[in-house]
Motif scaffolding. Sequence first.
Motif, mmCIF file in Angstrom:
data_model
loop_
_atom_site.group_PDB
_atom_site.id
_atom_site.type_symbol
_atom_site.label_atom_id
_atom_site.label_comp_id
_atom_site.label_asym_id
_atom_site.label_seq_id
_atom_site.Cartn_x
_atom_site.Cartn_y
_atom_site.Cartn_z
ATOM 1 N N PRO A 1 0.801 -1.222 0.000
ATOM 2 C CA PRO A 1 0.000 0.000 0.000
ATOM 3 C C PRO A 1 0.836 1.276 0.000
ATOM 4 O O PRO A 1 0.383 2.307 -0.501
ATOM 5 N N GLU A 2 2.028 1.193 0.553
ATOM 6 C CA GLU A 2 2.831 2.409 0.670
ATOM 7 C C GLU A 2 3.714 2.656 -0.549
ATOM 8 O O GLU A 2 4.472 3.621 -0.585
ATOM 9 N N ASP B 1 3.475 3.986 -3.399
ATOM 10 C CA ASP B 1 3.524 5.313 -4.010
ATOM 11 C C ASP B 1 3.932 6.418 -3.052
ATOM 12 O O ASP B 1 4.043 7.575 -3.450
ATOM 13 N N LEU B 2 4.133 6.064 -1.810
ATOM 14 C CA LEU B 2 4.583 7.080 -0.856
ATOM 15 C C LEU B 2 6.094 7.077 -0.729
ATOM 16 O O LEU B 2 6.682 7.937 -0.081
ATOM 17 N N ALA B 3 6.703 6.101 -1.396
ATOM 18 C CA ALA B 3 8.133 5.888 -1.208
ATOM 19 C C ALA B 3 8.965 7.104 -1.614
ATOM 20 O O ALA B 3 9.892 7.496 -0.917
ATOM 21 N N ALA C 1 9.611 10.875 -1.794
ATOM 22 C CA ALA C 1 9.101 12.028 -1.051
ATOM 23 C C ALA C 1 8.538 13.109 -1.970
ATOM 24 O O ALA C 1 7.767 13.955 -1.537
ATOM 25 N N LEU D 1 3.497 12.712 -6.349
ATOM 26 C CA LEU D 1 2.201 13.365 -6.187
ATOM 27 C C LEU D 1 1.410 12.732 -5.047
ATOM 28 O O LEU D 1 0.807 13.420 -4.232
ATOM 29 N N ALA D 2 1.433 11.391 -5.007
ATOM 30 C CA ALA D 2 0.694 10.691 -3.956
ATOM 31 C C ALA D 2 1.176 11.129 -2.573
ATOM 32 O O ALA D 2 0.379 11.397 -1.676
ATOM 33 N N ARG D 3 2.453 11.234 -2.433
ATOM 34 C CA ARG D 3 3.035 11.651 -1.164
ATOM 35 C C ARG D 3 2.614 13.064 -0.806
ATOM 36 O O ARG D 3 2.330 13.376 0.341
ATOM 37 N N GLU D 4 2.575 13.919 -1.812
ATOM 38 C CA GLU D 4 2.189 15.313 -1.593
ATOM 39 C C GLU D 4 0.741 15.409 -1.109
ATOM 40 O O GLU D 4 0.440 16.126 -0.155
ATOM 41 N N ILE D 5 -0.143 14.677 -1.777
ATOM 42 C CA ILE D 5 -1.553 14.670 -1.387
ATOM 43 C C ILE D 5 -1.707 14.122 0.020
ATOM 44 O O ILE D 5 -2.383 14.697 0.867
ATOM 45 N N PHE D 6 -1.025 13.011 0.254
ATOM 46 C CA PHE D 6 -1.030 12.375 1.557
ATOM 47 C C PHE D 6 -0.620 13.365 2.647
ATOM 48 O O PHE D 6 -1.294 13.493 3.679
ATOM 49 N N SER D 7 0.470 14.090 2.397
ATOM 50 C CA SER D 7 0.976 15.038 3.383
ATOM 51 C C SER D 7 0.029 16.218 3.584
ATOM 52 O O SER D 7 -0.101 16.746 4.682
#
Lengths: 131, 131
Positions: free
Chosen positions: B12-13, B15-17, B19, B22-28
């Motif tokens: 699951p993670e 796309d967060l790998a 930093a 885009l996924a990480r940015e949205i997540f943050s």
Amino acid sequence: MGTRKEISELPPEADLARADSLAREIFSDVANKWAFLIIEFLGQGTMRFGELRDEIGGISHKMLTQNLRMLERNGLVRRTVHPTVPPRVEYTLTEAGEGLRLVVDGMCGWTQRYLGHIEAARSRFRDPVAG
Amino acid sequence: MGTRKEISELPPEADLARADSLAREIFSDVANKWAFLIIEFLGQGTMRFGELRDEIGGISHKMLTQNLRMLERNGLVRRTVHPTVPPRVEYTLTEAGEGLRLVVDGMCGWTQRYLGHIEAARSRFRDPVAG
DNA sequence: CCGTATCCTGCTGGATACTG
DNA sequence: CAGTATCCAGCAGGATACGG
């Protein structure tokens, strides 16, 4: 009572209603990006401090320490020190931590599913005409 | 579409790998307490600005505005202005917002379920001997 | 009623250095 | 390798005021 639902149980946000409740406090503590990222990556399995730092990427030493302490304090993460030289310190999700991991996994899935929607919304927001 | 292989074998993670993804940015962006509280309370149904402010409790005018704009920009919340005097502005969850609501509901449930664990962990942390 | 802007304080969080 | 402490720039976020 109404005909809306068969069971009139409390809504999920019931305990968040009072800003000074314990549930609200925990919620506010844990619902931040670093905590979520730590929980998510620790879900891969037990990791050392440095490993975790590298996996997450873009987190400072200080933030990682600080958030790990907070998660330990709340019993989501267990810290194990191996008295070797140099020291080896490992972090593992507890049962509560694993429980939260499911929630964060859900958020990862959500991000995946709506990535397109979100990108579209962003351009629409920049340029309301084109949409 | 045809017989595309499931990609759900990726963790699951995945796309967060990175930093800077885009996924990480949205997540943050979205994984913060105010956003979560707004999503959760808006889940009760469409609300006006002041209503929402009162429901949440303990949020400043500025923070509410700021986070509502962020959520609107990302397409999680729809803003409707009724051109009356005085103005009436309503906020509603979009489909993506409802999707996230499920995640936040999950977190509310988690908080409920582990409240006892967490309290215990906190006292253990304060006083490692007694537990 | 709602939005935006401004001011101002205190905290966040990065960089660095030292210890065990 | 990991933890803690210190310094400090910058932003978060509350209070207030005014405009539509």
